[in-house]
Structure formats: structure tokens, C-alpha cells
Design a protein around this motif. Structure first.
Motif, PDB file in Angstrom:
ATOM      1  N   ALA A 252       0.847  -1.190   0.000  1.00 54.83           N
ATOM      2  CA  ALA A 252       0.000   0.000   0.000  1.00 54.83           C
ATOM      3  C   ALA A 252       0.883   1.240   0.000  1.00 54.83           C
ATOM      4  CB  ALA A 252      -0.921   0.010   1.220  1.00 54.83           C
ATOM      5  N   HIS A 253       0.716   2.082  -1.010  1.00 57.15           N
ATOM      6  CA  HIS A 253       1.424   3.354  -1.104  1.00 57.15           C
ATOM      7  C   HIS A 253       0.628   4.370  -0.282  1.00 57.15           C
ATOM      8  CE1 HIS A 253       2.850   6.826  -3.970  1.00 57.15           C
ATOM      9  NE2 HIS A 253       3.548   6.795  -2.851  1.00 57.15           N
ATOM     10  N   ILE A 254       1.259   4.985   0.708  1.00 56.19           N
ATOM     11  CA  ILE A 254       0.531   5.864   1.626  1.00 56.19           C
ATOM     12  C   ILE A 254       0.514   7.283   1.069  1.00 56.19           C
ATOM     13  CG2 ILE A 254       0.266   6.618   4.002  1.00 56.19           C
ATOM     14  CD1 ILE A 254      -0.019   3.553   3.453  1.00 56.19           C
ATOM     15  N   THR A 255      -0.605   7.610   0.422  1.00 58.21           N
ATOM     16  CA  THR A 255      -0.775   8.917  -0.222  1.00 58.21           C
ATOM     17  C   THR A 255      -1.972   9.618   0.422  1.00 58.21           C
ATOM     18  OG1 THR A 255      -2.041   7.826  -1.985  1.00 58.21           O
ATOM     19  CG2 THR A 255       0.301   8.164  -2.372  1.00 58.21           C
ATOM     20  N   GLY A 256      -2.784  10.350  -0.362  1.00 59.75           N
ATOM     21  CA  GLY A 256      -3.942  11.026   0.188  1.00 59.75           C
ATOM     22  C   GLY A 256      -4.874  10.050   0.886  1.00 59.75           C
ATOM     23  N   GLY A 257      -5.274  10.372   2.104  1.00 58.12           N
ATOM     24  CA  GLY A 257      -6.055   9.440   2.914  1.00 58.12           C
ATOM     25  C   GLY A 257      -5.221   8.781   3.993  1.00 58.12           C
ATOM     26  N   PRO A 264      -6.511  -0.321   3.571  1.00 57.76           N
ATOM     27  CA  PRO A 264      -7.648  -1.187   3.218  1.00 57.76           C
ATOM     28  C   PRO A 264      -7.806  -1.427   1.719  1.00 57.76           C
ATOM     29  CG  PRO A 264      -8.308   0.415   4.875  1.00 57.76           C
ATOM     30  CD  PRO A 264      -6.943   0.808   4.419  1.00 57.76           C
ATOM     31  N   ARG A 265      -7.246  -0.554   0.895  1.00 62.38           N
ATOM     32  CA  ARG A 265      -7.390  -0.706  -0.552  1.00 62.38           C
ATOM     33  C   ARG A 265      -6.765  -2.002  -1.062  1.00 62.38           C
ATOM     34  NH1 ARG A 265      -5.264   4.999  -2.833  1.00 62.38           N
ATOM     35  NH2 ARG A 265      -5.727   3.999  -4.847  1.00 62.38           N
ATOM     36  N   VAL A 266      -5.839  -2.592  -0.291  1.00 58.65           N
ATOM     37  CA  VAL A 266      -5.170  -3.816  -0.754  1.00 58.65           C
ATOM     38  C   VAL A 266      -5.528  -5.021   0.110  1.00 58.65           C
ATOM     39  CG1 VAL A 266      -3.269  -2.520  -1.767  1.00 58.65           C
ATOM     40  CG2 VAL A 266      -3.049  -3.330   0.582  1.00 58.65           C
ATOM     41  N   LEU A 267      -6.593  -4.900   0.889  1.00 57.01           N
ATOM     42  CA  LEU A 267      -7.017  -6.010   1.743  1.00 57.01           C
ATOM     43  C   LEU A 267      -8.252  -6.692   1.162  1.00 57.01           C
ATOM     44  CD1 LEU A 267      -6.754  -4.401   5.316  1.00 57.01           C
ATOM     45  CD2 LEU A 267      -5.068  -5.851   4.150  1.00 57.01           C
ATOM     46  N   GLY A 345     -10.850  -3.030   6.500  1.00 50.99           N
ATOM     47  CA  GLY A 345     -10.599  -1.672   6.936  1.00 50.99           C
ATOM     48  C   GLY A 345      -9.295  -1.574   7.695  1.00 50.99           C
ATOM     49  N   CYS A 346      -9.154  -0.487   8.452  1.00 55.37           N
ATOM     50  CA  CYS A 346      -7.905  -0.234   9.172  1.00 55.37           C
ATOM     51  C   CYS A 346      -8.198   0.510  10.466  1.00 55.37           C
ATOM     52  CB  CYS A 346      -6.953   0.589   8.295  1.00 55.37           C
ATOM     53  SG  CYS A 346      -5.364   1.008   9.077  1.00 55.37           S
ATOM     54  N   THR A 347      -7.476   0.137  11.500  1.00 58.48           N
ATOM     55  CA  THR A 347      -7.512   0.844  12.771  1.00 58.48           C
ATOM     56  C   THR A 347      -6.091   1.270  13.113  1.00 58.48           C
ATOM     57  OG1 THR A 347      -9.428  -0.383  13.604  1.00 58.48           O
ATOM     58  CG2 THR A 347      -8.025   0.686  15.248  1.00 58.48           C
ATOM     59  N   VAL A 348      -5.911   2.545  13.403  1.00 60.18           N
ATOM     60  CA  VAL A 348      -4.628   3.048  13.890  1.00 60.18           C
ATOM     61  C   VAL A 348      -4.839   3.452  15.337  1.00 60.18           C
ATOM     62  CG1 VAL A 348      -2.788   4.749  13.611  1.00 60.18           C
ATOM     63  CG2 VAL A 348      -4.015   3.908  11.598  1.00 60.18           C
ATOM     64  N   ARG A 349      -4.014   2.911  16.227  1.00 56.17           N
ATOM     65  CA  ARG A 349      -4.189   3.235  17.648  1.00 56.17           C
ATOM     66  C   ARG A 349      -2.851   3.542  18.285  1.00 56.17           C
ATOM     67  NH1 ARG A 349      -5.847  -2.795  18.653  1.00 56.17           N
ATOM     68  NH2 ARG A 349      -7.931  -1.933  18.304  1.00 56.17           N
ATOM     69  N   GLY A 350      -2.914   4.323  19.349  1.00 51.41           N
ATOM     70  CA  GLY A 350      -1.692   4.677  20.055  1.00 51.41           C
ATOM     71  C   GLY A 350      -1.953   4.953  21.517  1.00 51.41           C
ATOM     72  N   SER A 351      -0.874   4.961  22.275  1.00 52.48           N
ATOM     73  CA  SER A 351      -0.972   5.266  23.695  1.00 52.48           C
ATOM     74  C   SER A 351      -1.011   6.779  23.887  1.00 52.48           C
ATOM     75  CB  SER A 351       0.239   4.686  24.436  1.00 52.48           C
ATOM     76  OG  SER A 351       1.410   5.415  24.073  1.00 52.48           O
ATOM     77  N   ALA A 352      -1.094   7.205  25.136  1.00 49.80           N
ATOM     78  CA  ALA A 352      -1.082   8.634  25.435  1.00 49.80           C
ATOM     79  C   ALA A 352       0.265   9.265  25.080  1.00 49.80           C
ATOM     80  CB  ALA A 352      -1.397   8.854  26.913  1.00 49.80           C
TER      81      ALA A 352
END
Length: 367
Positions: A252-257, A264-267, A345-352
Motif C-alpha cells: 500500500a502506497h501511503i498517499t492522500g487518505g 484497506p485498498r489492498v485487503l 478496513g484499518c484501525t490506527v491506535r496509540g498510547s497517550a
């Protein structure tokens, strides 16, 4: 410009178009294009089209893959700050990185450069960057169009578009259909903002009164304009051998979005990507942009590449080998997540502690 009398002969030059300037540009860029020659590309600049022979490039039953793109409002920064030398690399990168994610080798490239008036040297600098990008990607610059259109553009403005065709042997294309829960997601570092999100960058620059010609707050050795204008990284040379060896199941090339919408485009259906924002250090440029705009982490994840320009899906047993191979080719690679069972889809998560958050956070996008 002279205004012809009622019966005076009109010329194209008096209308604002210089055929001589266009011819001089073609002569100037011909050696640049010739320097990108590769097997399969034999035609010289100046014809009505460029020829390419896939068999001479080593293909027996190729599928052709085409991509086109531009550089977006990053061009305004280049124009305003006399940084014309690398936007051509951006133009090539946006196209060829989109081809490699399909498993295709970029073969040839054509550009479109449009302006109100051909300025001495500017078009040549831009096209020299395009030739540089083509050499990095291993594709031939076989043609293009330079359009001088008085009245269409403000003084000094120009626009760029690029068109690239690649090939992959039938049956070897990357479709993402092999990706399944359990796949590891590897991220390759970006070289900066790349070529997406610049409308927001330019809005921040205007609203916050940035002095782009001064050293960046986060890097006193670099002018802020140079940090922002750094060209998009071209990943083709490092990825192509691994793609051909069948070691990568999706790219997945990370561009706009951003990360949220591109992965998700390649899943396939039933596969959900989970990205751990704590897995890599947020680049100082990204932290600067986020702080200047008080941008929420989830908005960062859907606007910028956040330091990761390309994401690979690989099987767990190949992850270490693939990462080592890429690092040997000069890339910075991090295990950034995994594929789990769930809605596409995709979930991005992080700590504080991740991305200047005030508390643990999560952003989610369903395709």
C-alpha cells in the motif's frame, strides 16, 4: 507585447506563445531523456509518440499497468520559493510507487508541463528532476508535452502531470487476495510529507506566519522550506526483487487518505489492518505539523503518511528476511502492525505517549 493594427499580420509570438522557446526546451531536455534509456525504449524525443517494446524488456506475456498523477499544491511552494529541481522526482514517484504496489515494473514515463509563459530554465529544471526520478525508478522518459498557454495561468505558475506504464507477467500481479489474518505489516520510512497534505501545510504556513526561508525549529541545519519540499521517496528498486520473488503479498502506497484509507485498498474482505502508532518514532517534521495545527492523532492518520510511505503485508515467517533485505537496500523498516479477522478496513491506535495525544486513542476506517 505589440498590438497589431487592424490590417497588420498577426503572429503566434505576439499572442504570447514562443515556438522558438519550445524548440529550445526540446533540444535542452533531449540529453536528459536519453540518459533514462533502458531495454525496450528506443525512440528519440520529437516524434508524435514514443515506442516501447515489452519483449526487449524481457517480458513474455505481460499485463500492462498504467498510472497517472500530479504533485498537487506542493507545486505552489516550489514556485514561490524557487525549488523547481525536485518536484519532477515527486511526479515520477507518485506514479511509479502506485505501479509497484500492483507488482508492476515501471517501464516508461511521459510528462505534461503546462504554463502561461515558458520561463528561461524553469521548465528545464523541472524536467531534469523528472529524468532523475525516472533513473531512480528504472523507467525511460520517452516523451511528453510542454504547453504554453497565455491567460490560463498566473505569471510564474505551472502545472505538472505524469503518466507511467509498467508491466507484470500474467499471474504474478499483486492483488492482495493472499492477505489473511496473521499477516505482518511492515512500514518503510517516508522522506517527509511526500506529495499529499500540502493544502493543509500551506494553510498552516499562512495562518501561523511561518518563515520558510529560516532554519526549521525541529532541525536547525535545514531550512523549513527544504524540509517541506523534500522529494517523495521512490521505493521501486528496493521492492521489485522481493515482489518478483513472491515474498510480498500486498503493498500500500501511503498517499492522500494516509494510513487509515490506503491500507484497506489492498485487503480482501474479512481482513482488518491494525496499526500500532507506538511502533515507530514520529518524525520531527510530522510532530511540528501536528503541534502547529493542534491536529488530532486520528486526523494525522488520515491526512499525512506520518513517517511511513509504503506498507507491506507479508507472512510472519518472511517478515524478518524481507525487512533485512530492504534495510540492505538503504530503507528504514519497522514492524508497524498486523492483519486480524474483521471487516475490511484499518484501525490506527496509540498510547497517550504516541503522536502528542492526551490519552490513549484510536482511529478507524472501514472500506
Amino acid at each position: 507585447m505589440n498590438t497589431p493594427g487592424r490590417n497588420s499580420p498577426y503572429t503566434y509570438a505576439e499572442a504570447g506563445v514562443s515556438i522558438d522557446a519550445g524548440n529550445a526546451l526540446v533540444r535542452a531536455i533531449a540529453p536528459l531523456a536519453k540518459a533514462t534509456a533502458r531495454p525496450g525504449a528506443t525512440s528519440e524525443l520529437g516524434g508524435f509518440g514514443g515506442f516501447f517494446d515489452p519483449k526487449a524488456a524481457g517480458y513474455s506475456d505481460p499485463l500492462l499497468v498504467a498510472a497517472n498523477d500530479g504533485v498537487g499544491t506542493k507545486l505552489k511552494l516550489a514556485i514561490e520559493h524557487d525549488r523547481h529541481d525536485t518536484v519532477g522526482i515527486d511526479l515520477v514517484a507518485m506514479c511509479v510507487n502506485d505501479l509497484i504496489v500492483q507488482g508492476a515494473e515501471p517501464l516508461f514515463f511521459l510528462d505534461y508541463f503546462a504554463t502561461g509563459k515558458l520561463e528561461n530554465g524553469i521548465a528545464e529544471r523541472v524536467i531534469a528532476g523528472i529524468a532523475d526520478g525516472c533513473k531512480q525508478a528504472g523507467c525511460a522518459l520517452i516523451g511528453g508535452e510542454t504547453a504554453e498557454m497565455p491567460g490560463m495561468y498566473a505569471a510564474g505558475d505551472y502545472d505538472l502531470a505524469g503518466f507511467c506504464v509498467g508491466a507484470v507477467e500474467r499471474g504474478e500481479q499483486l492483488t492482495g487476495d493472499k492477505v489473511a489474518p496473521g499477516h505482518v505489516l511492515l512500514g518503510i520510512a517516508s522522506s517527509g510529507v511526500h506529495s499529499n497534505g500540502f493544502s493543509l501545510v500551506r494553510r498552516l504556513a499562512a495562518d501561523k506566519g511561518w518563515r520558510l526561508d529560516r532554519p526549521a525549529l525541529f532541525d536547525p541545519e535545514t531550512l523549513l522550506i527544504d524540509a517541506l519540499i523534500a522529494p517523495t521517496r521512490i521505493y521501486v528498486a528496493a521492492l521489485l526483487p522481493l515482489v518478483r520473488a513472491g515474498k510480498i503479498d500486498a503493498l500500500a502506497h501511503i498517499t492522500g487518505g494516509g494510513l487509515l484509507e490506503n491500507i484497506p485498498r489492498v485487503l480482501p474482505e474479512g481482513a482488518h489492518a491494525v496499526i500500532d502508532a507506538d511502533a515507530w518514532e514520529q518524525p520531527r517534521l510530522m510532530a511540528f505539523l501536528q503541534a502547529q495545527g493542534a491536529i488530532e492523532p486520528g486526523e494525522m492518520a488520515r491526512t499525512f503518511n506520518c513517517g511511513t510511505g509504503m506498507v507491506l503485508a507479508v507472512t510472519p515467517e518472511l517478515a524478518r528476511e524481507v525487512a533485512a533485505d530492504l534495510e540492505a537496500n538503504g530503507e528504514t523498516v519497522t514492524r508497524i502492525g498486523e492483519v486480524i479477522e474483521g471487516p475490511r478496513g484499518c484501525t490506527v491506535r496509540g498510547s497517550a505517549d504516541a503522536w502528542s495525544a492526551r490519552e490513549a486513542w484510536e482511529a478507524r476506517h472501514l472500506a
